[in-house]
Design a protein around this motif. Sequence first.
Motif, mmCIF file in Angstrom:
data_model
loop_
_atom_site.group_PDB
_atom_site.id
_atom_site.type_symbol
_atom_site.label_atom_id
_atom_site.label_comp_id
_atom_site.label_asym_id
_atom_site.label_seq_id
_atom_site.Cartn_x
_atom_site.Cartn_y
_atom_site.Cartn_z
ATOM 1 N N PRO A 12 1.048 -1.019 0.355
ATOM 2 C CA PRO A 12 0.077 0.282 0.066
ATOM 3 C C PRO A 12 0.875 0.976 -0.094
ATOM 4 O O PRO A 12 -0.185 2.054 -0.988
ATOM 5 C CB PRO A 12 -1.106 -0.344 1.690
ATOM 6 C CG PRO A 12 -0.080 -0.645 2.209
ATOM 7 C CD PRO A 12 0.624 -2.103 0.909
ATOM 8 N N GLN A 13 2.088 0.965 0.337
ATOM 9 C CA GLN A 13 3.500 2.020 0.406
ATOM 10 C C GLN A 13 2.761 3.065 -0.531
ATOM 11 O O GLN A 13 3.551 4.061 -0.873
ATOM 12 C CB GLN A 13 4.448 1.993 1.351
ATOM 13 C CG GLN A 13 4.270 1.799 2.734
ATOM 14 C CD GLN A 13 2.975 1.095 3.527
ATOM 15 O OE1 GLN A 13 3.093 -0.121 2.588
ATOM 16 N NE2 GLN A 13 2.731 0.529 4.107
ATOM 17 N N ALA A 14 3.456 2.022 -1.647
ATOM 18 C CA ALA A 14 3.407 2.193 -3.287
ATOM 19 C C ALA A 14 2.465 3.166 -4.030
ATOM 20 O O ALA A 14 2.445 3.781 -4.884
ATOM 21 C CB ALA A 14 3.795 0.415 -4.203
ATOM 22 N N TRP A 15 1.367 2.424 -2.872
ATOM 23 C CA TRP A 15 0.090 3.274 -3.927
ATOM 24 C C TRP A 15 -0.066 4.622 -2.933
ATOM 25 O O TRP A 15 -0.582 5.390 -3.671
ATOM 26 C CB TRP A 15 -0.772 2.260 -3.506
ATOM 27 C CG TRP A 15 -2.711 2.644 -4.093
ATOM 28 C CD1 TRP A 15 -3.178 3.897 -3.387
ATOM 29 C CD2 TRP A 15 -3.096 2.562 -5.743
ATOM 30 N NE1 TRP A 15 -4.417 4.314 -5.168
ATOM 31 C CE2 TRP A 15 -4.074 3.577 -5.947
ATOM 32 C CE3 TRP A 15 -2.851 1.511 -6.249
ATOM 33 C CZ2 TRP A 15 -4.627 3.083 -6.789
ATOM 34 C CZ3 TRP A 15 -3.075 1.149 -8.083
ATOM 35 C CH2 TRP A 15 -4.507 1.962 -7.972
ATOM 36 N N LEU A 16 0.620 4.652 -1.860
ATOM 37 C CA LEU A 16 0.288 5.711 -1.889
ATOM 38 C C LEU A 16 1.397 6.890 -2.178
ATOM 39 O O LEU A 16 1.043 8.320 -2.524
ATOM 40 C CB LEU A 16 0.432 6.097 0.389
ATOM 41 C CG LEU A 16 0.385 7.217 0.651
ATOM 42 C CD1 LEU A 16 -0.404 7.937 0.512
ATOM 43 C CD2 LEU A 16 1.517 7.738 1.999
ATOM 44 N N GLY A 17 2.198 6.556 -2.274
ATOM 45 C CA GLY A 17 3.178 7.526 -3.192
ATOM 46 C C GLY A 17 3.037 7.879 -4.980
ATOM 47 O O GLY A 17 3.148 9.092 -4.794
ATOM 48 N N LEU A 18 1.471 6.716 -5.471
ATOM 49 C CA LEU A 18 0.814 7.153 -6.698
ATOM 50 C C LEU A 18 0.639 8.419 -6.228
ATOM 51 O O LEU A 18 -0.075 9.341 -7.302
ATOM 52 C CB LEU A 18 0.366 6.598 -7.062
ATOM 53 C CG LEU A 18 1.190 5.106 -7.595
ATOM 54 C CD1 LEU A 18 0.261 3.810 -8.432
ATOM 55 C CD2 LEU A 18 2.512 5.491 -8.999
ATOM 56 N N ALA A 19 -0.337 8.991 -5.086
ATOM 57 C CA ALA A 19 -1.075 9.055 -5.138
ATOM 58 C C ALA A 19 -0.586 10.206 -4.208
ATOM 59 O O ALA A 19 -1.057 11.827 -4.827
ATOM 60 C CB ALA A 19 -2.085 9.209 -3.864
#
Length: 307
Positions: free
Chosen positions: A158-165
């Motif tokens: 989920p940390q990668a998705w947070l990076g995208l956002a």
Amino acid sequence: MTAAPLPDADAANWVDRRAPARLRPWLKLGRFDRPAGIWLLMLPGWQGAALAAAMQRQAPDLALLAEIFAGAALMRAAGCAYNDIVDRDIDARVARTAGRPIPAGQITVRQAWAFLAGCSLAALAILLTLPPLAIGLGVGSLALVAAYPFMKRITWWPQAWLGLAFNWGALLGFAAAAGALRPPAALLYAAGVFWTLGYDTIYAIQDLEDDALAGVKSSARRLGAAAPRAVAGFYLASFALAVAAAWSAGLSPLFLAPAALAALHLAWQAGRVRVDDPRRALVLFRSNALTGLLLFAAFAAGGVPWR
């Protein structure tokens, strides 16, 4: 009389010390007692605006930077409220988050939705003052934000998705300053994604035991003892991409000195992170505001002609 701060808030935060008691739950819902997230959402936007200005050998537009700051503060508050609405049952089972306003019964879910709507409308009013491409990018970011709270249920990253956002602002800030997107903006966005993957892995170290009990996935849990080495790798990739963005934008060598300081700060973090020291993890996470400011300064300096 001051209220007890939440576990991940500074003991001297202004909300618990200065804000009226009846406003504190609302300010905590928007994480105004924990401003590090505002900086981390805002700084990619500042970097994007600085990079676009530097390509024209100009200084960043101060009015645009102020708009990015206000929009980031509002959207971070709205995003936190949304996250807390979605995660209210999980938050109640995690020690660090059980005292948040919704699981603690200080604010109802309906009230949280109203808070979210108010912050979002105020942010929209700011967004509508920007060029059309930036408006479109701002609206497009909502899909990333809406999906984020569910990522910890379906992926170890989920940390990668947070990076995208969280780094979408790099594209938005660049587009707001330049009226278009160029390859350096994409490289800066990619650099931000790896930066967030690193610092949010550090942040997730705080919840390793509670996340395991609650069945919540995170990069820190997935990596285990390898987390410090992985953080170093994420930060190395981030810095390499930031340098590539500066090189492709044709920035002057004045970029290098503040960029080198940012690299040293990232290396310092990676060298100090420990999976068995959650308190240190919070300190290291918060220090990333300095990293982001140094990189912003590097892009702004890169717009100054060398000769």
